[in-house]
Write a protein that holds these residues in place. Structure first.
Motif, PDB file in Angstrom:
ATOM      1  N   ALA A  50       0.809  -1.221   0.000  1.00 31.76           N
ATOM      2  CA  ALA A  50       0.000   0.000   0.000  1.00 31.76           C
ATOM      3  C   ALA A  50       0.845   1.275   0.000  1.00 31.76           C
ATOM      4  CB  ALA A  50      -0.928   0.004   1.216  1.00 31.76           C
ATOM      5  N   GLU A  51       2.090   1.181   0.398  1.00 25.82           N
ATOM      6  CA  GLU A  51       2.984   2.341   0.453  1.00 25.82           C
ATOM      7  C   GLU A  51       3.740   2.574  -0.857  1.00 25.82           C
ATOM      8  OE1 GLU A  51       3.112   4.442   2.893  1.00 25.82           O
ATOM      9  OE2 GLU A  51       1.922   3.333   4.347  1.00 25.82           O
ATOM     10  N   ALA A  52       3.636   1.646  -1.792  1.00 30.40           N
ATOM     11  CA  ALA A  52       4.398   1.725  -3.043  1.00 30.40           C
ATOM     12  C   ALA A  52       3.490   2.125  -4.196  1.00 30.40           C
ATOM     13  CB  ALA A  52       5.049   0.373  -3.344  1.00 30.40           C
ATOM     14  N   LEU A  53       4.106   2.573  -5.255  1.00 25.16           N
ATOM     15  CA  LEU A  53       3.380   2.898  -6.474  1.00 25.16           C
ATOM     16  C   LEU A  53       3.068   1.606  -7.214  1.00 25.16           C
ATOM     17  CD1 LEU A  53       2.373   5.120  -8.438  1.00 25.16           C
ATOM     18  CD2 LEU A  53       4.609   4.957  -9.541  1.00 25.16           C
ATOM     19  N   ASN A  54       1.822   1.423  -7.608  1.00 26.05           N
ATOM     20  CA  ASN A  54       1.425   0.213  -8.311  1.00 26.05           C
ATOM     21  C   ASN A  54       1.634   0.408  -9.815  1.00 26.05           C
ATOM     22  OD1 ASN A  54       0.129  -1.990  -9.513  1.00 26.05           O
ATOM     23  ND2 ASN A  54      -1.369  -2.139  -7.862  1.00 26.05           N
ATOM     24  N   TYR A  55       2.793   0.011 -10.300  1.00 19.40           N
ATOM     25  CA  TYR A  55       3.116   0.201 -11.723  1.00 19.40           C
ATOM     26  C   TYR A  55       2.322  -0.737 -12.623  1.00 19.40           C
ATOM     27  CZ  TYR A  55       6.399  -3.577 -10.593  1.00 19.40           C
ATOM     28  OH  TYR A  55       6.965  -4.733 -10.143  1.00 19.40           O
TER      29      TYR A  55
END
Length: 120
Positions: A50-55
């Motif tokens: 949830a803290e990362a960018l979903n590429y």
């Protein structure tokens, strides 16, 4: 603060691109490259999705837009793709390049690059 850069490299798709008569009825290959920057300190510390960018989500939107679209100009297509990348509020800046292979005789490809940055 750790700034992350995600690179989407050589995403090969087909779309209608151009305004010459043969380009209006025949899909052409394009190659997309993108660099996407975002602050990744929280993702680095928490190891939580949830803290990362979903590429993957971004890439799916790009694929859908390209494959379902008709574009006269590389400028329009590239601007659309940059807007898709910048939709995620966590993205701080991005660069998108779209190549049109075999667009010119004796050249491997023609490409257009646009860069965007979120206002502070």
């Amino acid at each position: 603060m750790a700034e992350a850069r995600i690179d989407i490299i050589n995403l090969r798709l087909r779309t209608y691109i151009g305004f010459n008569p043969e380009e209006l009825t025949k899909q052409q290959d394009i190659v997309i490259n993108a660099q996407i920057f975002y602050p990744a300190s929280n993702a680095c510390q928490s190891d939580q999705e949830a803290e990362a960018l979903n590429y993957k989500t971004i890439t799916k939107k790009i694929i859908s837009h390209v494959e379902d679209g008709h574009f006269n100009l590389l400028e329009k297509l590239t601007a659309d793709l940059l807007a898709i990348v910048m939709e995620a509020p966590i993205v701080s800046r991005a660069t998108v390049q779209v190549e049109k292979p075999h667009a010119l005789r004796f050249a491997d490809s023609v490409s257009l690059t646009l860069t965007g940055q979120r206002e502070q």
